[in-house]
Design an enzyme around this catalytic site. Structure first.
Site, PDB file in Angstrom:
ATOM      1  N   GLY A 328      84.889  89.515  14.099  1.00  0.00           N
ATOM      2  CA  GLY A 328      84.016  90.167  15.087  1.00  0.00           C
ATOM      3  C   GLY A 328      84.005  91.668  14.866  1.00  0.00           C
ATOM      4  O   GLY A 328      84.107  92.154  13.732  1.00  0.00           O
ATOM      5  N   SER A 329      83.956  92.401  15.969  1.00  0.00           N
ATOM      6  CA  SER A 329      83.773  93.856  15.867  1.00  0.00           C
ATOM      7  C   SER A 329      84.979  94.572  15.288  1.00  0.00           C
ATOM      8  O   SER A 329      84.890  95.755  14.962  1.00  0.00           O
ATOM      9  CB  SER A 329      83.474  94.419  17.256  1.00  0.00           C
ATOM     10  N   THR A 330      86.123  93.902  15.175  1.00  0.00           N
ATOM     11  CA  THR A 330      87.271  94.593  14.575  1.00  0.00           C
ATOM     12  C   THR A 330      86.984  94.905  13.115  1.00  0.00           C
ATOM     13  O   THR A 330      87.704  95.689  12.505  1.00  0.00           O
ATOM     14  CB  THR A 330      88.558  93.737  14.670  1.00  0.00           C
ATOM     15  N   LYS A 332      84.233  96.309  12.161  1.00  0.00           N
ATOM     16  CA  LYS A 332      83.286  97.431  12.109  1.00  0.00           C
ATOM     17  C   LYS A 332      83.857  98.710  11.492  1.00  0.00           C
ATOM     18  O   LYS A 332      83.158  99.374  10.719  1.00  0.00           O
ATOM     19  CB  LYS A 332      82.729  97.699  13.515  1.00  0.00           C
TER      20      LYS A 332
END
Lengths: 624, 363
Positions: A328-330, A332
């Site tokens: 997920g956003s980790t 980014k």
């Protein structure tokens, strides 16, 4: 003729005596001859065959017995015992001497508890050895059983209670997935070790450090030459070659931090991995739920094992090493850094977020998490608010293969090389991978969602913590290490294990790295940061990134309220964090299974872990 | 020299060379027994006491004139026969009913027959013209066969064999014709299969094991193998007194009784074995010499057959220990631990001494 046919013959004493002497001489001659033959037979045995019989007499007399080494013990970073050896008693049988085995076992069953598993295992082990070999029947007898047997010993020829050291794990399930456990040595294990060295050994590491460092922990078995009588009882030790005890291990795990992370997870299933970015040592590695390793040491009853197997949350899985989560956003910060370093986006370049992102010539929307979007954002703000559109665009401009190659430098898609067995490699998708795996072409949309860590991406919590450690140490990659130091039995000075460095990440411009880290600082500290709650009352500066892993693929056009979903369908909550921001001493990755949003559930767990470690350091007199 | 000795010992009835060698054998035997019993003084003392009793019996019998002994013989024989029969009914023992418990002493009545049978045959033949005719022969055979058959039923094959053989030796020394001897030997060989049929299963096992000990090295073959290892590992000079590992670590079975020769062989080597054989050979030869100078037929036949029987003991026991004969319960004379056998043997030598004391001084 000596007697006349008519008269009754008379006894002739002299003639009788002559006859007797004649017979006596014949008899004595035969006797001398037979004595001679017997003497020849003895000479044959004692002269000609002497050497052969001397050898056989010696092998009768002397038995060579292997002596097991004591297994090395395991400590945590601060010297607390994680795996030790406890005196215990086991029941052993010499089948040859016990008479009717079935009957003996039946009678023993009245004195000590014998499960079907015990009997089955005994039967299996017995077949491996000759009949005069002592075979363990029951391990870890309790006091009552030992004394009951002592009273009845005379009824059991060839059965003995033997003292030994039994492995025990004082912290139980807290460290199962790191320390592992030892179990009874079986035929399969024997194929993988030096049989000679394990002749007297009953247990072998089956999981975790116990398995990974089996060679060091086990040591070298010794040999005893024992004079033994015909009943197999040893009379005296003629010669002894002492075993070399196994080495003691000091883990980099800090039980306090481990416990804090464990407690913070509460009733959730999940994983917490904490690494010291300065040396790659693993400070905490929690996987919850776990199970009590002590139950496995002396053989777990089949029913109990079945119960563990059937638990829906699967305690046997080590989530830290084998839990495959969508990052997920980790992901980014890493995608953003890739964009900057590979020059597809400039440091101050802003990308406009409208809430919906479209690929050229496609009408499918890719959404931001905030309706209406975030406006124009550069990298720091994009991280702070976790702006999907920014990373959609960067990913699209990078293309999947460049993104793959760059992220691979951080260790995604490959095992970290931690010193624990059975680590998963996760998955970092690429065009080649997809063709090889599905024989399908790569679609541009897949690149877009890969940019926010969705789609095919799979990471383990350990990979996340280690990649973040590389990020904060400006590209230095290390293999994470659980074992901190090895203490040989003769070498009192512990020899310290250092985490080997692996080819790191090439730094193009250090300022790019500063920007990304600053973005992560803002996630926790800026007014619009997605994890502002984490920094409350912290006396050090925390930086991090929230993330959410989809459990089932959502239609991008529909909104789901996570709270309304059944727990098993809820998203996994992720959070990566490091602190203190200026000179990081810990890199944490938290994954909470079905926790929902990363900020609310995972972030506080990370905070508890950071507090435990940094607070410990203060106590130990580290500089603040 | 006689004047230095006490009167009774100096009396012409005791043959000092024979007595001396017997004492040497017995003392050596006690030394071996001390080692075989694991340095247990109690065992040695008990055996010494029995040998002492045996020596008293020897001296006592040596003072009895042969004709008195001959007159007692039918009574001794009858008593022995009754006791053997009683054992059959009342006895107790290890698997085989050999022992008779008389509250004061427990003993094996079959041992008495080892003496009584040759004495009875000799006493029967004494007034008869020798060599014995067919009728005398048949009566003699009956005298030896009846107790032997009783003893076989106990079952104690070894003793039965020795009892029978001692009777046969008496007949042989009485001058039984060669054609009868050859005929009997042939018949004996022919009867071997029949013997197999009357044997008990454990006896058959012993024979089977003897024929192939390695077939069951931990079971029935154990005795033979371990005994051979003990003998062979002793070598020429042996491992030394109290140093036999096979014996001290209890690998040799029955090491203070039937297999005591294995202990001796292990600790004293071939030298010890040859010395022992030489002593026995001297005893046998001296016994035959005493017989040949005896004054009457009874003494002559008894002394001769007892001497030859002693040799059979040694041969059967030594053959068993060396693995060339099957395991039968025959002790090594005067050395194996056990009371009845020692006393019986010494009683036999007492009878020889009596014959010596009443020998002809003039040819």
């Amino acid at each position: 003729m000596r007697r006349s046919p008519v008269n009754k013959p008379l006894k002739d004493s002299l003639q009788e005596q002559d006859g007797f002497r004649h017979r006596a001489v014949i008899g004595f001659t035969v006797i001398v001859a037979l004595f001679g033959l017997l003497a020849v037979r003895y000479a044959w045995l004692q002269l000609w065959q002497h050497e052969d019989f001397t050898t056989r007499s010696e092998s009768n007399r002397v038995q060579v017995r292997p002596v097991p080494p004591n297994r090395g013990v395991i400590y945590d970073r601060r010297g607390r015992l994680l795996a030790g050896n406890r005196p215990a008693f086991r029941l052993e049988i010499i089948p040859e001497k016990s008479g009717d085995l079935d009957e003996t076992l039946a009678r023993l069953g009245e004195i000590v508890t014998l499960t079907d598993e015990d009997l089955e295992r005994f039967e299996k082990t017995r077949r491996r050895y000759r009949d005069f070999h002592s075979v363990p029947l029951r391990l870890d007898l309790d006091e009552g059983e030992v004394s009951r047997f002592a009273v009845n010993r005379h009824r059991f020829e060839g059965v003995a209670v033997v003292p030994y050291l039994s492995r025990h794990y004082p912290y139980g399930e807290l460290l199962t997935h790191v320390v592992g456990y030892v179990g009874r040595l079986d035929e399969r294990d024997l194929r993988q070790v030096d049989r000679d060295n394990y002749r007297a050994t009953t247990h072998i590491g089956k999981l975790g450090v116990e398995r990974q460092y089996e060679r060091l922990l086990h040591g070298d078995s010794g040999v005893e030459r024992v004079e033994t009588n015909a009943r197999g009882r040893s009379q005296r030790v003629l010669q002894r070659e002492d075993p070399v005890d196994g080495a003691d291990l000091v883990l980099s795990i800090d039980v306090d931090v481990q416990q804090a992370a464990w407690d913070a997870l509460g009733d959730h299933a999940g994983s917490v991995v904490a690494i010291d970015p300065r040396d790659g040592s693993v400070i905490a590695m929690v996987s919850k739920p776990a199970f009590d390793p002590n139950a496995f040491v002396n053989g777990i009853p089949q029913a109990d094992y079945q119960a563990i197997l059937e638990q829906p949350r699967r305690p046997l899985i080590n989530r830290s090493l084998n839990g495959g989560y969508e990052p997920g956003s980790t992901l980014k910060p890493f995608v953003g850094l890739a964009g900057l370093e590979l020059d597809v986006v400039q440091p101050e370049q802003k990308i406009f977020s409208s809430g919906r992102y479209f690929l050229p010539n496609y009408d499918r929307p890719y959404r931001d998490w905030r309706k209406g979007g975030h406006g124009s954002v550069e990298i720091r703000r994009a991280l702070e608010e976790s702006v999907n559109t920014y990373f959609y665009q960067v990913a699209y401009d990078l293309g999947i293969d460049r993104m793959h190659d760059y992220l691979a430098q951080f260790g995604f898609g490959a095992p970290t090389g931690v010193d624990l067995p059975g680590e998963s490699s996760g998955l970092l998708p690429s065009r080649d991978w997809k063709r090889g795996r599905f024989n399908e072409p790569w679609y541009p949309g897949e690149t877009v969602i890969a940019g926010i860590g969705q789609g095919f991406n799979v990471v383990t919590p350990l990979q996340l913590a280690n990649a973040q450690a590389a990020l904060i140490s400006r590209g230095v990659m290390r293999k994470p290490r659980v074992v901190f130091a090895v203490k040989g039995p003769l070498d009192e000075s512990a020899h310290r294990e250092t985490a080997p460095e692996t080819p790191g990440v090439r730094v193009v411009n250090p300022e790019h790295w500063d920007l990304v880290l600053e973005g992560m600082r803002r996630v926790v500290n800026a007014p619009r940061g997605t994890a502002r709650n984490v920094s409350l009352e912290a006396d050090y500066v925390i930086a991090g990134k929230t993330g959410t892993a989809q459990v089932f693929t959502q239609d991008q056009s529909v909104d789901y309220e996570q709270d309304e979903l059944d727990e098993s369908l809820r998203n996994h909550a992720l959070f990566i964090a490091f602190a203190p921001f200026e000179a990081p001493r810990i890199s944490v990755a938290v994954v909470v299974d079905h926790g929902g949003a990363g900020s609310t559930v995972a972030a506080p767990i990370a905070r508890a872990t950071l507090d435990a470690w940094l607070g410990q350091e203060r106590l130990m007199g580290y500089r603040p | 020299m006689r004047r230095w000795l006490p009167g009774w010992l100096g009396a012409p009835r005791l043959d000092l060379p024979l007595l001396g060698v017997l004492l040497v054998i017995m003392l050596g035997g006690l030394a071996v027994l001390y080692s075989a019993s694991g340095e247990d003084g109690g065992t040695v003392v008990r055996q010494a006491v029995r040998l002492g009793i045996g020596l008293c019996v020897l001296v006592g019998l040596s003072q009895a004139p042969p004709h008195i002994l001959r007159l007692w013989t039918p009574w001794v024989y009858s008593l022995g026969l009754v006791l053997v029969a009683a054992t059959w009914v009342l006895g107790e023992g290890q698997g085989a009913d050999r022992w008779l418990d008389l509250r004061v002493v427990r003993f094996q009545p079959s041992e008495i027959m080892k003496l009584a049978v040759p004495m009875m045959v000799a006493a029967y033949l004494h007034p008869r013209v020798l060599p014995p005719g067919p009728r005398d022969f048949l009566v003699s055979v009956a005298i030896l066969a009846v107790p032997a058959l009783f003893i076989v039923r106990q079952p104690d094959l070894g003793t039965a064999l020795l009892v029978g053989i001692s009777g046969c030796f008496t007949l042989f020394l009485a001058g039984l014709r060669w054609r009868v001897i050859v005929g009997l030997a042939a018949a004996g060989v022919a009867a071997l299969p029949a013997l197999w049929l009357v044997m008990k299963e454990y006896q058959r096992d012993r024979v089977r094991t003897f024929l192939n000990p390695e077939s069951d090295p931990l079971g029935d073959g154990w005795n033979i193998i371990q005994s051979k290892i003990a003998v062979g590992s002793g070598g020429f000079t042996g491992k030394g007194w109290l140093n036999g590992t096979q014996s001290r670590l209890e690998f040799i079975p029955e090491r203070h009784t039937d297999f005591i020769l294995a202990v001796l062989s292990e600790e004293f080597g071939l030298l010890g074995v040859l010395a022992l054989f030489a002593l026995y050979l001297f005893v046998v030869g001296r016994g035959l010499y005493i017989a040949s100078v005896a004054r009457d037929t009874f003494s002559r036949l008894v002394a001769g057959s007892l001497s030859m029987t002693l040799f059979v003991y040694v041969l059967v026991n030594g053959g068993m220990v060396a693995g060339v004969l099957p395991v039968v319960g025959v002790p090594l004379p005067l050395i194996s631990y056990g009371g009845t056998s020692a006393v019986t043997l010494l009683a036999g030598f007492g009878i020889m001494m009596s014959a010596w004391g009443n020998r002809k001084f003039v040819r």
